[in-house]
Design a protein around this motif. Structure first.
Motif, PDB file in Angstrom:
ATOM      1  N   MET A 136      30.259  -2.523 -23.671  1.00  0.00           N
ATOM      2  CA  MET A 136      31.604  -1.967 -23.737  1.00  0.00           C
ATOM      3  C   MET A 136      32.645  -3.055 -24.004  1.00  0.00           C
ATOM      4  SD  MET A 136      31.285   1.227 -23.659  1.00  0.00           S
ATOM      5  CE  MET A 136      29.756   0.916 -24.563  1.00  0.00           C
ATOM      6  N   ILE A 137      32.375  -4.268 -23.522  1.00  0.00           N
ATOM      7  CA  ILE A 137      33.277  -5.400 -23.817  1.00  0.00           C
ATOM      8  C   ILE A 137      33.296  -5.662 -25.321  1.00  0.00           C
ATOM      9  CG2 ILE A 137      33.577  -7.909 -23.587  1.00  0.00           C
ATOM     10  CD1 ILE A 137      32.474  -7.628 -20.717  1.00  0.00           C
ATOM     11  N   VAL A 149      32.518  -3.545 -27.746  1.00  0.00           N
ATOM     12  CA  VAL A 149      33.155  -2.413 -28.434  1.00  0.00           C
ATOM     13  C   VAL A 149      34.673  -2.473 -28.268  1.00  0.00           C
ATOM     14  CG1 VAL A 149      33.410   0.105 -28.439  1.00  0.00           C
ATOM     15  CG2 VAL A 149      31.129  -0.917 -28.275  1.00  0.00           C
ATOM     16  N   TYR A 150      35.127  -2.757 -27.040  1.00  0.00           N
ATOM     17  CA  TYR A 150      36.572  -2.835 -26.782  1.00  0.00           C
ATOM     18  C   TYR A 150      37.232  -3.922 -27.638  1.00  0.00           C
ATOM     19  CZ  TYR A 150      40.927  -4.129 -24.479  1.00  0.00           C
ATOM     20  OH  TYR A 150      42.244  -4.458 -24.242  1.00  0.00           O
ATOM     21  N   ARG A 151      36.627  -5.111 -27.674  1.00  0.00           N
ATOM     22  CA  ARG A 151      37.187  -6.208 -28.457  1.00  0.00           C
ATOM     23  C   ARG A 151      37.166  -5.873 -29.958  1.00  0.00           C
ATOM     24  NH1 ARG A 151      40.089  -9.547 -25.457  1.00  0.00           N
ATOM     25  NH2 ARG A 151      39.979 -10.991 -27.236  1.00  0.00           N
ATOM     26  N   ILE A 158      37.317  -2.846 -31.286  1.00  0.00           N
ATOM     27  CA  ILE A 158      38.367  -1.844 -31.527  1.00  0.00           C
ATOM     28  C   ILE A 158      39.728  -2.533 -31.635  1.00  0.00           C
ATOM     29  CG2 ILE A 158      39.643   0.078 -30.484  1.00  0.00           C
ATOM     30  CD1 ILE A 158      36.974   1.066 -29.341  1.00  0.00           C
ATOM     31  N   LYS A 159      39.955  -3.510 -30.770  1.00  0.00           N
ATOM     32  CA  LYS A 159      41.212  -4.273 -30.798  1.00  0.00           C
ATOM     33  C   LYS A 159      41.385  -4.977 -32.146  1.00  0.00           C
ATOM     34  CE  LYS A 159      43.782  -7.596 -27.918  1.00  0.00           C
ATOM     35  NZ  LYS A 159      44.096  -8.627 -28.909  1.00  0.00           N
TER      36      LYS A 159
END
Length: 373
Positions: free
Chosen positions: A290-291, A293-295, A297-298
């Motif tokens: 998830m880290i 994916v989150y980065r 997306i950013k």
């Protein structure tokens, strides 16, 4: 001379270190689990091979970061058609190599590779370039038709192998890009209905192999087929369940070391995590994903152009679906498709294609700010 192989400080300031650190941690954790799953029969062979692939992948990332992704966009057609060429090569009996019922590999001498892993990257890059050229105007019949043809050519070749797992990965990559590009929801819904209809036709034809049908059928009645088509999933669930909250410990998984879970070092690597590292280990791994994916997306949101955003979206879609599908099949919620767990499963093609995707995301992030003169 060395300056050509050095990343400037300006770009390094924009480099997303959390992503690469997280990926390396997952890779090393995956290597431990690969060794645990294979050491009884193969010693350290698969561990050493995986570490070599990881080293090659990291070197490839560095080399690709030296190239501005705008230049990669200019070569999108070459990347795309090279992927198609590899898939066509896979149709030639001399090169075709069958693994677990799917002729999705090619072998040249002692080297084998899975062309669809690289064709997947080609699809994403080509569609991103086309959307950038179209300035994001996807709700135009000519534009959506052109994009869909580009997507269908390699996907049709992948279906013919047959490799339904990779077909699904490519489909969700395309779907994610269409959705974020703003394709009319009615068109997306119509596409799903069309795919459902084609699926029904394929189910009643020879396009879908018997073993593929049974993987789906056995999903709804695993007890009936636990000695045949549900054997792998049943053993995987026993292993994951027996791991409990904290797991049995490294190299102490009885299901894994006993060889009860086939392909535990590749497609079913999550079973090893569940048995030896327990629920805590599984949750930590998912958090690491998830880290990433989150980065990513950013980076997609901050990209300076449509091409960069769409490449990130396509890659994020493949990562999310691969994680969801792989974990889902190991716990018996989804049919077995042979999709690897990114950066965890053993395999040169899988590792290299994952690192290529990672390099594209990092490249876009490093160059997300426009230079003003």
């Amino acid at each position: 001379m060395l300056e050509k192989f050095t990343i400037s400080r300006r770009l390094l300031k924009e480099f997303d270190f959390p992503i690469i650190i997280t990926v390396i941690i997952i890779c090393l954790f995956g290597s431990l689990n690969i060794y645990s799953a294979s050491h009884v029969n193969s010693g350290s062979y698969y561990l050493k091979a995986q570490l070599v692939w990881i080293a090659v992948g990291l070197a490839l990332v560095y080399l690709l970061l030296l190239i501005d992704y705008a230049a990669i966009k200019d070569y999108a057609a070459i990347i795309y058609w090279f992927g198609v060429f590899l898939l066509v090569l896979n149709c030639i009996p001399f090169f075709k190599y069958t693994v677990n019922g799917a002729s999705s590999w090619i072998r040249i001498g002692s080297i084998s590779m899975q062309p669809s892993e690289f064709a997947k990257v080609g699809i994403i890059v080509m569609l991103a370039k086309q959307l950038d050229d179209m300035e994001g105007r996807i709700n135009n019949f000519k534009n959506i038709a052109k994009l869909t043809v580009y997507a269908l050519i390699p996907m049709a070749l992948i279906v013919s192998q047959p490799d339904m797992g990779m077909t699904m990965v490519c489909f969700f990559a395309v779907l994610g890009m269409y959705f974020i590009a703003g394709l009319n929801f009615k068109v997306i819904l119509g596409g799903f209905l069309g795919i459902f209809t084609l699926g029904a036709i394929a189910w009643n034809s020879s396009l879908i192999e018997y073993y593929q049908k049974m993987r789906i059928i056995s999903l709804f009645n695993p007890e009936k087929y636990q000695a045949s088509f549900s054997l792998q999933v049943t053993q995987s669930k026993i292993g994951i369940g027996s791991g409990g909250i904290l797991g049995k410990g490294f190299l102490k998984g009885t299901q894994i070391s006993g060889g009860y879970v086939p392909e535990s070092h590749t497609d079913f690597i999550f079973s090893v995590v569940g048995e030896e590292w327990g629920l805590i280990g599984c949750l930590v791994l998912i958090i690491f994903y998830m880290i990433i994916v989150y980065r990513a997306i950013k980076i997609a949101k901050e990209s300076k152009d449509i091409f960069g955003t769409m490449v990130c979206v396509g890659i994020i879609s493949t990562i999310l679906f691969s994680i969801f599908q792989n974990i889902g099949m190991t716990v018996g919620l989804l049919p077995i498709t042979g999709i690897t767990l990114p950066f965890m499963s053993y395999g040169g093609s899988s590792i290299l294609s994952s690192f290529i995707e990672l390099s594209l995301i990092l490249n876009i992030g490093m160059r997300r700010r426009k230079i003003n003169f």
